[in-house]
Design an enzyme around this catalytic site. Structure first.
Site, PDB file in Angstrom:
ATOM      1  N   CYS A 147      35.078  23.480  30.245  1.00  8.15           N
ATOM      2  CA  CYS A 147      36.320  24.092  29.368  1.00  8.15           C
ATOM      3  C   CYS A 147      37.514  24.718  30.309  1.00  8.15           C
ATOM      4  O   CYS A 147      38.517  24.097  29.676  1.00  8.15           O
ATOM      5  CB  CYS A 147      35.807  25.330  28.350  1.00  8.15           C
ATOM      6  SG  CYS A 147      36.867  26.011  27.533  1.00  8.15           S
ATOM      7  N   CYS A 195      38.812  21.967  27.459  1.00  9.26           N
ATOM      8  CA  CYS A 195      39.384  22.890  26.684  1.00  9.26           C
ATOM      9  C   CYS A 195      41.001  23.398  26.933  1.00  9.26           C
ATOM     10  O   CYS A 195      41.786  23.042  26.290  1.00  9.26           O
ATOM     11  CB  CYS A 195      38.815  23.940  25.914  1.00  9.26           C
ATOM     12  SG  CYS A 195      37.029  23.921  25.853  1.00  9.26           S
ATOM     13  N   LYS A 216      43.413  20.514  28.275  1.00 13.61           N
ATOM     14  CA  LYS A 216      43.799  19.806  27.098  1.00 13.61           C
ATOM     15  C   LYS A 216      44.550  20.383  26.274  1.00 13.61           C
ATOM     16  O   LYS A 216      45.795  19.807  25.736  1.00 13.61           O
ATOM     17  CB  LYS A 216      42.323  19.333  26.493  1.00 13.61           C
ATOM     18  CG  LYS A 216      42.749  18.641  25.102  1.00 13.61           C
ATOM     19  CD  LYS A 216      41.153  18.710  24.265  1.00 13.61           C
ATOM     20  CE  LYS A 216      41.242  20.044  23.473  1.00 13.61           C
ATOM     21  NZ  LYS A 216      39.776  20.557  22.923  1.00 13.61           N
ATOM     22  N   TYR A 244      36.567  14.052  18.457  1.00 12.50           N
ATOM     23  CA  TYR A 244      37.430  15.113  18.705  1.00 12.50           C
ATOM     24  C   TYR A 244      38.313  14.658  19.958  1.00 12.50           C
ATOM     25  O   TYR A 244      39.517  14.860  20.019  1.00 12.50           O
ATOM     26  CB  TYR A 244      36.889  16.232  18.322  1.00 12.50           C
ATOM     27  CG  TYR A 244      36.197  16.776  19.588  1.00 12.50           C
ATOM     28  CD1 TYR A 244      36.744  17.586  20.575  1.00 12.50           C
ATOM     29  CD2 TYR A 244      34.916  16.781  19.602  1.00 12.50           C
ATOM     30  CE1 TYR A 244      35.948  18.122  21.650  1.00 12.50           C
ATOM     31  CE2 TYR A 244      34.134  17.230  20.982  1.00 12.50           C
ATOM     32  CZ  TYR A 244      34.738  17.988  21.569  1.00 12.50           C
ATOM     33  OH  TYR A 244      34.087  18.377  22.566  1.00 12.50           O
ATOM     34  N   GLU A 301      42.322  13.751  20.078  1.00 15.18           N
ATOM     35  CA  GLU A 301      43.226  14.617  20.496  1.00 15.18           C
ATOM     36  C   GLU A 301      43.940  13.845  21.716  1.00 15.18           C
ATOM     37  O   GLU A 301      45.094  14.342  21.773  1.00 15.18           O
ATOM     38  CB  GLU A 301      42.283  15.639  21.341  1.00 15.18           C
ATOM     39  CG  GLU A 301      41.866  16.792  19.985  1.00 15.18           C
ATOM     40  CD  GLU A 301      40.629  17.755  20.791  1.00 15.18           C
ATOM     41  OE1 GLU A 301      40.549  18.737  19.933  1.00 15.18           O
ATOM     42  OE2 GLU A 301      40.216  17.608  21.876  1.00 15.18           O
ATOM     43  N   HIS A 357      52.887  35.295   1.618  1.00 18.30           N
ATOM     44  CA  HIS A 357      53.931  34.043   1.167  1.00 18.30           C
ATOM     45  C   HIS A 357      55.164  34.478   2.055  1.00 18.30           C
ATOM     46  O   HIS A 357      55.511  35.523   1.999  1.00 18.30           O
ATOM     47  CB  HIS A 357      54.331  34.295  -0.380  1.00 18.30           C
ATOM     48  CG  HIS A 357      55.063  33.489  -0.892  1.00 18.30           C
ATOM     49  ND1 HIS A 357      54.947  31.997  -1.162  1.00 18.30           N
ATOM     50  CD2 HIS A 357      56.352  33.416  -1.334  1.00 18.30           C
ATOM     51  CE1 HIS A 357      55.844  31.523  -1.461  1.00 18.30           C
ATOM     52  NE2 HIS A 357      56.724  32.269  -1.506  1.00 18.30           N
ATOM     53  N   GLU A 375      47.935  30.882   2.505  1.00 21.27           N
ATOM     54  CA  GLU A 375      47.986  31.296   1.073  1.00 21.27           C
ATOM     55  C   GLU A 375      47.148  30.244   0.104  1.00 21.27           C
ATOM     56  O   GLU A 375      46.723  30.631  -0.994  1.00 21.27           O
ATOM     57  CB  GLU A 375      49.400  31.769   0.680  1.00 21.27           C
ATOM     58  CG  GLU A 375      50.260  30.623   0.323  1.00 21.27           C
ATOM     59  CD  GLU A 375      51.842  31.051  -0.228  1.00 21.27           C
ATOM     60  OE1 GLU A 375      51.674  32.089  -1.175  1.00 21.27           O
ATOM     61  OE2 GLU A 375      52.517  30.665   0.186  1.00 21.27           O
TER      62      GLU A 375
END
Length: 449
Positions: A41, A46, A49, A179, A183, A438, A443
Site C-alpha cells: 500500500c 495505494c 497510485k 481495479y 486505475e 444542497h 444528496e
C-alpha cells in the site's frame, strides 16, 4: 524459552499493525522485512497510485477551468518531477512507519524470513544468516503481481515497475480489467499517453455492479481510452521502434510499454510453509480460521497472503483483531459484511454492499433498485460530457438498504458515510427522512424516488 513472544514476517499494513498492537499489550515483538517498511500500500500500491491519480487529473481540470473564466498558457507535464516528488513522500512515510514501530518497542530486522520449524525463523540479509525463535509467528507477506506465461513477457512491466519508469511512454497498453488496470489506464491517459486497455473478459471490473462497470467503460471511452474487451495478448515482440503486441483477434498493437494487471497471488514463495504442513490453497493462499490461525497451532496469517479480502484497511483490522485475541485476552473477530470499496478510476467509483446482480441472486424478486443518472454541476460550465450514476438497492420486505454504488466525482469520499449508515442497518425510509445537503452529488442518495 523463546527470543520473542511474537515474531512477524512482513512489514506491510497488517504486519505493522499487529506488531505495534502486540507490543502495546506487553509482548516482546520482532519484525522482519526484506524491502521497505509499509508494504504494498505505502511503497508500491495505494499511496503512490493515488498521488499519480491526482497528477493525472490536472489535465482535465485545466481544460474545465476555461469554462469558469480562467485562461493562461498551455500547461506542460514533467514526469521526472512527479517521480521525484512521489519518491520523497514515500521516503517520508517509510521513515514514519519505522519510527512508530520503534516508539512501540518493536525490533525491526532488515532481512528475509523463512520458517525452519513452528517456532524458528531463519533470517537472511547482507550481514549473513541467523535464526530467531518465537512463541507465536505471524505471516503477513502480502501479495505479488501475477504475470502470464507468454512469449516476450520479460518485456512487460507490472504495477510495481510503473511507479519507477524513467520516461513516460507515448503509447501504453494495459492488460487486465480489474481495479488496478482501470486505475492505471486513467492515470496514463490523463498524463497525455495514448492508452489502450485490453481485457480478455466480456466486461471490465468483473464482480462489480454491471451497470456501474458499463458506465465506466463508456466514460473512459469518452476520454479517448481505447477499451477492448474479449481481447488478450498472446505474444510480445520487441523491435527497434517499441513493442509489437500480438492480440487474440490476429491484429498487432504497437506500443512503447505494456503493463500487465492480470491479478495478484499470495507472496509465499521461499517461506518454507509447505515443509511445516501449513495448509494453503492452490494459488498459495494461506488457509486460516476466524481467529487467523493456520493449520499449525502457533502460526497465524493476515492480509493479502490469505487472499480473503485484498484491501489495506481489512489487513489492518485483521492485525488488530489477532493481537487483541492473542495478547490482550479480548477475543475479537473481523466483520467482513458491507466493506466499502473505492476504485480510483476516472471517473471514480464507490461501492458498498451487494451489486444488483448479487442482490437478485440472493433475494430474487424481493429487491427494489433506485437509480439516478445526471451531469455533475461541476461540468455544466466546463462542457465536460461526463455523467454520474448512483444506485441504491433495497430489500422490499424489510426496506433495508443492501447495496449502494456510485460512479462520478468524489465517489470514494461519499461512499464512506453511506457505509456507516449501512453498517447501522439503515432503511430506505431513513435515507428519505434525511435532509439533503444542497447542492451536492451526495444528496442524490436521499432524494431517490
Amino acid at each position: 524459552m523463546f527470543d520473542y513472544d511474537f515474531f512477524v514476517i512482513g512489514a506491510g499494513s497488517g504486519g505493522v499493525r499487529a506488531s505495534r498492537m502486540a507490543a502495546t499489550y506487553g509482548a516482546k515483538v520482532g519484525l522482519c522485512e526484506d524491502y521497505r517498511v509499509g508494504g504494498t500500500c505505502v511503497i508500491r500500491g495505494c499511496v503512490p497510485k493515488k498521488l499519480f491519480v491526482y497528477a493525472s487529473e490536472y489535465s482535465a481540470h485545466f481544460s474545465d477551468s476555461k469554462g469558469f473564466g480562467w485562461s493562461g498558457d498551455e500547461q506542460k507535464f514533467d514526469w521526472p518531477a512527479l517521480i521525484a516528488a512521489k519518491d520523497k513522500e514515500i521516503d517520508r512515510l517509510n521513515g514514519l512507519y519505522i519510527q512508530n514501530l520503534k516508539n512501540s518497542d518493536v525490533e525491526i530486522i532488515q532481512a528475509r524470513g523463512k520458517m525452519l520449524d513452528a517456532h524458528t525463523v531463519e533470517l537472511s540479509s547482507a550481514d549473513g544468516v541467523r535464526t530467531v525463535t518465537a512463541d507465536k509467528i505471524l505471516i503477513a507477506t502480502g501479495g505479488w503481481p501475477q504475470m502470464p506465461d507468454i512469449p516476450g513477457i520479460e518485456h512487460a512491466i507490472s504495477s510495481n515497475e510503473a511507479f519507477h519508469l524513467e520516461t513516460l511512454p507515448q503509447k501504453m497498453a494495459i492488460v487486465g480489467g480489474g481495479y488496478i488496470a482501470v486505475e492505471f489506464a486513467g492515470i496514463f491517459n490523463g498524463m497525455g499517453v495514448e492508452t489502450h486497455l485490453l481485457y480478455r473478459g466480456e466486461q471490465i471490473l468483473r464482480g462489480f455492479d454491471k451497470e456501474i462497470a458499463t458506465k465506466l467503460n463508456e466514460e473512459m471511452s469518452k476520454k479517448s481510452v481505447d477499451v477492448r474487451v474479449q481481447t488478450n495478448v498472446t505474444e510480445i515482440i520487441k523491435t527497434d521502434s517499441g513493442l509489437n503486441l500480438k492480440l487474440t483477434d490476429g491484429s498487432i498493437l504497437t506500443v512503447d510499454a505494456v503493463m500487465f494487471a492480470t491479478g495478484r497471488v499470495p507472496n509465499v514463495k521461499g517461506l518454507g510453509l509447505e515443509d511445516l504442513g501449513v495448509e494453503m490453497k492452490q494459488n498459495g493462499a494461506i488457509i486460516i480460521d476466524e481467529d487467523f490461525k493456520t493449520s499449525v497451532e502457533n502460526i497465524f496469517a493476515v492480509g493479502d497472503v490469505t487472499d480473503r479480502v485484498q484491501l489495506t484497511p481489512v489487513a489492518i483490522k485483521e492485525g488488530a483483531a489477532l493481537t487483541a485475541t492473542q495478547f490482550n485476552d479480548t477475543p475479537t473477530r473481523v466483520d467482513y459484511d458491507n466493506i466499502p470499496t473505492a476504485v480510483f478510476s476516472q471517473p471514480s467509483i464507490g461501492t458498498v454492499g451487494l451489486s444488483e446482480e448479487q442482490a437478485a441472486k440472493k433475494f430474487g424478486d424481493d429487491i427494489k433498485v433506485y437509480r439516478s443518472e445526471y451531469r455533475s454541476m461541476k461540468f455544466t460550465l466546463s462542457g465536460r460530457p461526463e455523467r454520474s450514476l448512483m444506485k441504491l438497492i433495497t430489500q422490499k420486505s424489510t426496506d433495508k438498504v443492501i447495496g449502494v454504488h456510485m460512479i462520478g466525482p468524489d465517489s470514494a469520499e461519499i461512499i464512506q458515510g453511506i457505509a456507516i449508515a449501512m453498517k447501522c442497518g439503515a432503511t430506505k425510509a431513513q435515507f428519505d427522512a434525511t435532509v439533503a445537503v444542497h447542492p451536492s452529488s451526495a444528496e442524490e442518495f436521499v432524494l431517490m424516488k
